[in-house]
Design a protein around this motif. Structure first.
Motif, PDB file in Angstrom:
ATOM      1  N   PRO A 138       0.803  -1.140  -0.253  1.00  0.00           N
ATOM      2  CA  PRO A 138      -0.086   0.005  -0.098  1.00  0.00           C
ATOM      3  C   PRO A 138       0.723   1.203   0.100  1.00  0.00           C
ATOM      4  O   PRO A 138       1.888   1.268   0.380  1.00  0.00           O
ATOM      5  CB  PRO A 138      -0.767  -0.200   1.333  1.00  0.00           C
ATOM      6  CG  PRO A 138       0.104  -0.663   2.255  1.00  0.00           C
ATOM      7  CD  PRO A 138       1.103  -1.706   1.362  1.00  0.00           C
ATOM      8  N   MET A 139       0.271   2.199  -0.334  1.00  0.00           N
ATOM      9  CA  MET A 139       0.972   3.481  -0.033  1.00  0.00           C
ATOM     10  C   MET A 139       0.435   4.229   1.272  1.00  0.00           C
ATOM     11  O   MET A 139      -0.309   3.536   1.932  1.00  0.00           O
ATOM     12  CB  MET A 139       0.395   4.908  -1.111  1.00  0.00           C
ATOM     13  CG  MET A 139       0.557   4.482  -2.600  1.00  0.00           C
ATOM     14  SD  MET A 139       2.248   4.111  -3.162  1.00  0.00           S
ATOM     15  CE  MET A 139       2.879   5.760  -2.510  1.00  0.00           C
ATOM     16  N   CYS A 140       1.488   4.782   1.840  1.00  0.00           N
ATOM     17  CA  CYS A 140       1.462   4.775   3.503  1.00  0.00           C
ATOM     18  C   CYS A 140       1.872   6.311   3.877  1.00  0.00           C
ATOM     19  O   CYS A 140       2.549   7.016   2.779  1.00  0.00           O
ATOM     20  CB  CYS A 140       2.174   3.899   4.186  1.00  0.00           C
ATOM     21  SG  CYS A 140       3.995   3.913   4.012  1.00  0.00           S
ATOM     22  N   ALA A 141       1.663   6.831   4.905  1.00  0.00           N
ATOM     23  CA  ALA A 141       2.225   8.032   5.243  1.00  0.00           C
ATOM     24  C   ALA A 141       2.997   7.567   6.732  1.00  0.00           C
ATOM     25  O   ALA A 141       2.618   6.762   7.507  1.00  0.00           O
ATOM     26  CB  ALA A 141       1.424   9.256   5.748  1.00  0.00           C
ATOM     27  N   ILE A 142       4.273   7.912   6.843  1.00  0.00           N
ATOM     28  CA  ILE A 142       4.996   7.698   8.101  1.00  0.00           C
ATOM     29  C   ILE A 142       5.693   8.816   8.797  1.00  0.00           C
ATOM     30  O   ILE A 142       5.938   9.895   7.994  1.00  0.00           O
ATOM     31  CB  ILE A 142       6.095   6.533   7.771  1.00  0.00           C
ATOM     32  CG1 ILE A 142       6.881   6.171   9.141  1.00  0.00           C
ATOM     33  CG2 ILE A 142       7.360   7.227   6.754  1.00  0.00           C
ATOM     34  CD1 ILE A 142       7.958   5.058   8.667  1.00  0.00           C
ATOM     35  N   ALA A 143       5.415   8.992   9.899  1.00  0.00           N
ATOM     36  CA  ALA A 143       5.612  10.343  10.774  1.00  0.00           C
ATOM     37  C   ALA A 143       6.570  10.201  11.904  1.00  0.00           C
ATOM     38  O   ALA A 143       6.258   9.048  12.782  1.00  0.00           O
ATOM     39  CB  ALA A 143       4.460  11.097  11.027  1.00  0.00           C
ATOM     40  N   HIS A 144       7.388  11.028  12.353  1.00  0.00           N
ATOM     41  CA  HIS A 144       8.179  10.803  13.644  1.00  0.00           C
ATOM     42  C   HIS A 144       7.964  12.282  14.312  1.00  0.00           C
ATOM     43  O   HIS A 144       8.417  13.124  13.520  1.00  0.00           O
ATOM     44  CB  HIS A 144       9.517  10.452  13.434  1.00  0.00           C
ATOM     45  CG  HIS A 144      10.430  10.455  14.565  1.00  0.00           C
ATOM     46  ND1 HIS A 144      11.455  10.666  14.496  1.00  0.00           N
ATOM     47  CD2 HIS A 144       9.951  10.545  16.118  1.00  0.00           C
ATOM     48  CE1 HIS A 144      12.363  10.589  15.648  1.00  0.00           C
ATOM     49  NE2 HIS A 144      11.121  10.824  16.512  1.00  0.00           N
ATOM     50  N   ASP A 145       7.364  12.426  15.574  1.00  0.00           N
ATOM     51  CA  ASP A 145       7.452  13.481  16.393  1.00  0.00           C
ATOM     52  C   ASP A 145       7.802  13.323  17.654  1.00  0.00           C
ATOM     53  O   ASP A 145       6.807  12.505  18.402  1.00  0.00           O
ATOM     54  CB  ASP A 145       5.969  14.230  16.043  1.00  0.00           C
ATOM     55  CG  ASP A 145       5.925  15.781  16.965  1.00  0.00           C
ATOM     56  OD1 ASP A 145       6.788  15.657  17.712  1.00  0.00           O
ATOM     57  OD2 ASP A 145       4.743  16.192  16.840  1.00  0.00           O
ATOM     58  N   PRO A 146       8.936  13.635  18.337  1.00  0.00           N
ATOM     59  CA  PRO A 146       9.308  13.496  19.560  1.00  0.00           C
ATOM     60  C   PRO A 146       8.030  13.742  20.596  1.00  0.00           C
ATOM     61  O   PRO A 146       7.957  13.356  21.733  1.00  0.00           O
ATOM     62  CB  PRO A 146      10.366  14.451  19.806  1.00  0.00           C
ATOM     63  CG  PRO A 146      11.056  14.600  18.497  1.00  0.00           C
ATOM     64  CD  PRO A 146       9.803  14.553  17.554  1.00  0.00           C
ATOM     65  N   ASN A 147       7.416  14.881  20.272  1.00  0.00           N
ATOM     66  CA  ASN A 147       6.067  15.132  21.195  1.00  0.00           C
ATOM     67  C   ASN A 147       4.739  14.445  21.027  1.00  0.00           C
ATOM     68  O   ASN A 147       3.796  14.497  21.604  1.00  0.00           O
ATOM     69  CB  ASN A 147       5.836  16.684  20.987  1.00  0.00           C
ATOM     70  CG  ASN A 147       7.014  17.472  21.262  1.00  0.00           C
ATOM     71  OD1 ASN A 147       7.689  17.232  22.447  1.00  0.00           O
ATOM     72  ND2 ASN A 147       7.416  18.310  20.590  1.00  0.00           N
ATOM     73  N   GLY A 148       4.927  13.547  20.022  1.00  0.00           N
ATOM     74  CA  GLY A 148       3.727  12.751  19.571  1.00  0.00           C
ATOM     75  C   GLY A 148       2.625  13.535  19.245  1.00  0.00           C
ATOM     76  O   GLY A 148       1.428  13.078  19.475  1.00  0.00           O
ATOM     77  N   GLN A 149       2.601  14.417  18.351  1.00  0.00           N
ATOM     78  CA  GLN A 149       1.729  15.327  17.879  1.00  0.00           C
ATOM     79  C   GLN A 149       1.353  15.037  16.676  1.00  0.00           C
ATOM     80  O   GLN A 149       2.230  15.318  15.744  1.00  0.00           O
ATOM     81  CB  GLN A 149       1.906  16.829  18.090  1.00  0.00           C
ATOM     82  CG  GLN A 149       2.192  17.401  19.567  1.00  0.00           C
ATOM     83  CD  GLN A 149       0.910  17.162  20.511  1.00  0.00           C
ATOM     84  OE1 GLN A 149      -0.107  17.618  20.166  1.00  0.00           O
ATOM     85  NE2 GLN A 149       1.199  16.272  21.550  1.00  0.00           N
ATOM     86  N   PHE A 150       0.011  14.281  16.302  1.00  0.00           N
ATOM     87  CA  PHE A 150      -0.088  13.988  14.998  1.00  0.00           C
ATOM     88  C   PHE A 150      -1.496  14.199  14.527  1.00  0.00           C
ATOM     89  O   PHE A 150      -2.350  14.071  15.514  1.00  0.00           O
ATOM     90  CB  PHE A 150       0.071  12.316  14.920  1.00  0.00           C
ATOM     91  CG  PHE A 150       1.625  11.592  15.236  1.00  0.00           C
ATOM     92  CD1 PHE A 150       2.488  12.152  14.287  1.00  0.00           C
ATOM     93  CD2 PHE A 150       1.743  11.313  16.355  1.00  0.00           C
ATOM     94  CE1 PHE A 150       3.719  11.481  14.741  1.00  0.00           C
ATOM     95  CE2 PHE A 150       3.091  10.522  16.697  1.00  0.00           C
ATOM     96  CZ  PHE A 150       3.985  10.848  15.856  1.00  0.00           C
ATOM     97  N   ASP A 151      -1.682  14.737  13.437  1.00  0.00           N
ATOM     98  CA  ASP A 151      -2.962  14.859  12.669  1.00  0.00           C
ATOM     99  C   ASP A 151      -3.351  13.976  12.058  1.00  0.00           C
ATOM    100  O   ASP A 151      -3.018  13.571  10.823  1.00  0.00           O
ATOM    101  CB  ASP A 151      -2.941  16.231  11.956  1.00  0.00           C
ATOM    102  CG  ASP A 151      -4.296  16.818  11.532  1.00  0.00           C
ATOM    103  OD1 ASP A 151      -5.079  15.793  11.298  1.00  0.00           O
ATOM    104  OD2 ASP A 151      -4.261  17.755  11.144  1.00  0.00           O
ATOM    105  N   LEU A 152      -3.958  12.988  12.874  1.00  0.00           N
ATOM    106  CA  LEU A 152      -4.433  11.722  12.208  1.00  0.00           C
ATOM    107  C   LEU A 152      -5.163  11.965  10.795  1.00  0.00           C
ATOM    108  O   LEU A 152      -4.970  11.096   9.999  1.00  0.00           O
ATOM    109  CB  LEU A 152      -5.191  10.856  13.328  1.00  0.00           C
ATOM    110  CG  LEU A 152      -5.674   9.393  12.779  1.00  0.00           C
ATOM    111  CD1 LEU A 152      -4.309   8.553  12.342  1.00  0.00           C
ATOM    112  CD2 LEU A 152      -6.308   8.502  13.820  1.00  0.00           C
ATOM    113  N   ASP A 153      -6.199  12.641  10.732  1.00  0.00           N
ATOM    114  CA  ASP A 153      -6.955  12.857   9.502  1.00  0.00           C
ATOM    115  C   ASP A 153      -6.293  13.338   8.402  1.00  0.00           C
ATOM    116  O   ASP A 153      -6.463  12.859   7.331  1.00  0.00           O
ATOM    117  CB  ASP A 153      -8.036  13.945   9.682  1.00  0.00           C
ATOM    118  CG  ASP A 153      -9.286  13.456  10.780  1.00  0.00           C
ATOM    119  OD1 ASP A 153      -9.285  12.140  10.920  1.00  0.00           O
ATOM    120  OD2 ASP A 153      -9.977  14.421  11.454  1.00  0.00           O
ATOM    121  N   ALA A 154      -5.153  14.255   8.551  1.00  0.00           N
ATOM    122  CA  ALA A 154      -4.199  14.765   7.660  1.00  0.00           C
ATOM    123  C   ALA A 154      -3.319  13.657   7.182  1.00  0.00           C
ATOM    124  O   ALA A 154      -3.129  13.441   5.905  1.00  0.00           O
ATOM    125  CB  ALA A 154      -3.334  15.998   8.169  1.00  0.00           C
TER     126      ALA A 154
END
Length: 390
Positions: A138-154
């Motif tokens: 699949p296509m995917c989005a991967i993200a790393h934020d030390p503060n754990g702030q993620f915009d799940l919808d985005a």
């Protein structure tokens, strides 16, 4: 990852179908979209992530542990600065461990940061691998934020809207900017890398994201090696007066790269010079002779793939990394199938009966992987005649 206590996920993987995998972020920070694949090799994680063929992809490692050998410059597989744009992300079950190898010059997570690779650990990679086996890459989005702030919808929107691998031309992003000679040969534990010969057959390599060990093994087999950008014209290649030509591996859809490369390859085939194609090079040579390529559901990614050599009758265990394959049934009458996958029967090699052209889908240079197919380079270079011998 199942969080416990007050632990906050600092990494996230979101698939195009909306599936979400949380974990611990490592390596580079930020977010990117890519195609997700899995690789079954137990070692060589640095070499995998540094392989330009993985450009535009995130690798899920099925082997749970990672990092114990660290990273070092000797195991580099990018053969040019642009080729360092390889895999953009990695996923593993266990956290990255400190290096325990005497060859390590940095930790693995430090190396990930320097390469701009987003890492995600603590993920149920068995579940993720089953998802790919059942539904395809699949296509995917991967993200790393030390503060754990993620915009799940985005992130879900980014994954769903990511450009699929079909139709993508990625070789131009990882090819070298200008032609150059290559002198590095094989590695030994006591001497490091040797120097290639000053005399011998001259091989010109069309670089679509060539792995360094392909060039090393050509030199190790006795060839003088020149490397040119993938966009180089046939006239410019022939102006080097090569004794043989290698069409390299690389990322993306072979049909897309073929839009500018096939005319060159057809002219080179007509020149009657010996030609060897590897991986993407195998696929594009097949397209140049009128065959077809297909997108695979989960691809072949690992260092433990069995292929049958129809010429010798032997089974070789090889390294593979490809999401497209040559449709063996579409090969023309003057093409003989030389290798076939014993996993799924897909074509893994062919040769022409009326031209000195051969190609393999697997990676005979390994890095990582077994050395069963090193003979591909030895036989190719041994078959070349210099002008003085012709």
């Amino acid at each position: 990852m199942s969080t416990t206590g007050t632990e906050t996920p600092t990494g996230i993987l979101v698939l195009a179908d909306g599936s979400v995998f949380y974990g611990r972020g490592t390596g580079a920070q930020g977010m990117t979209t890519a195609e997700l694949c899995f690789n079954t090799a137990m070692t060589g994680h640095q070499e995998m992530l540094a392989d330009p063929s993985y450009a535009g992809q995130v690798i899920c490692f099925t082997f749970p542990h990672i990092g114990n050998v660290g990273a070092n410059e000797e195991d580099e597989e990018a053969a040019s600065d642009p080729a360092r744009k390889a895999a953009v992300g990695m996923v593993s079950r266990a956290d990255i461990t400190p290096p325990a190898s005497w060859r390590a010059t940095s930790t693995f997570d430090e190396w990930l940061r320097t390469r701009g690779i987003i890492g995600l650990t603590g993920v149920d990679t068995r579940a993720l691998t089953r998802h790919i086996r059942e539904h395809g890459m699949p296509m995917c989005a991967i993200a790393h934020d030390p503060n754990g702030q993620f915009d799940l919808d985005a992130l879900k929107a980014a994954a769903a809207g990511a450009t699929p691998m079909e139709g993508r031309e990625l070789a131009a992003d990882v090819t070298r900017a200008s032609e150059d000679s290559w002198t590095q040969a094989g590695w030994s534990i006591s001497e490091g890398y040797a120097t290639g010969p000053e005399e011998g057959p001259h091989v010109v390599v069309l670089d679509y994201g060539v792995k360094a060990n392909i060039l090393r093994l050509l030199a190790d087999a006795g060839a003088r090696v020149s490397v040119v950008p993938g966009s180089t014209s046939a006239d410019s290649v022939l102006a080097h007066k090569p004794d043989g030509i290698l069409v390299s591996n690389g990322p993306g859809d072979p049909s897309a790269t073929g839009e500018y490369a096939l005319a060159t390859l057809k002219t080179l085939i007509d020149s009657d010079l010996p030609i060897l194609g590897i991986c993407l090079g195998h696929q594009m040579l097949a397209l140049a002779i009128g065959a077809k390529t297909i997108k695979m559901a989960q691809g072949h990614h690992g260092a433990n793939h069995p292929v049958k050599n129809h010429e010798s009758g032997q089974v070789e265990i090889v390294s593979m990394n490809h999401g497209f394959a040559v449709d063996g049934s579409s090969l023309p009458a003057n093409a003989e199938e030389t290798f076939v996958s014993l996993f799924d029967g897909t074509n893994c090699g062919f040769k022409l009966t009326d031209k000195p052209v051969q190609a393999v889908q697997h990676h005979p240079e390994a890095s990582p992987g077994p050395q069963d197919s090193f003979g591909v380079f030895k036989r190719f270079v041994a078959s070349l005649k210099t002008p003085a011998e012709a």
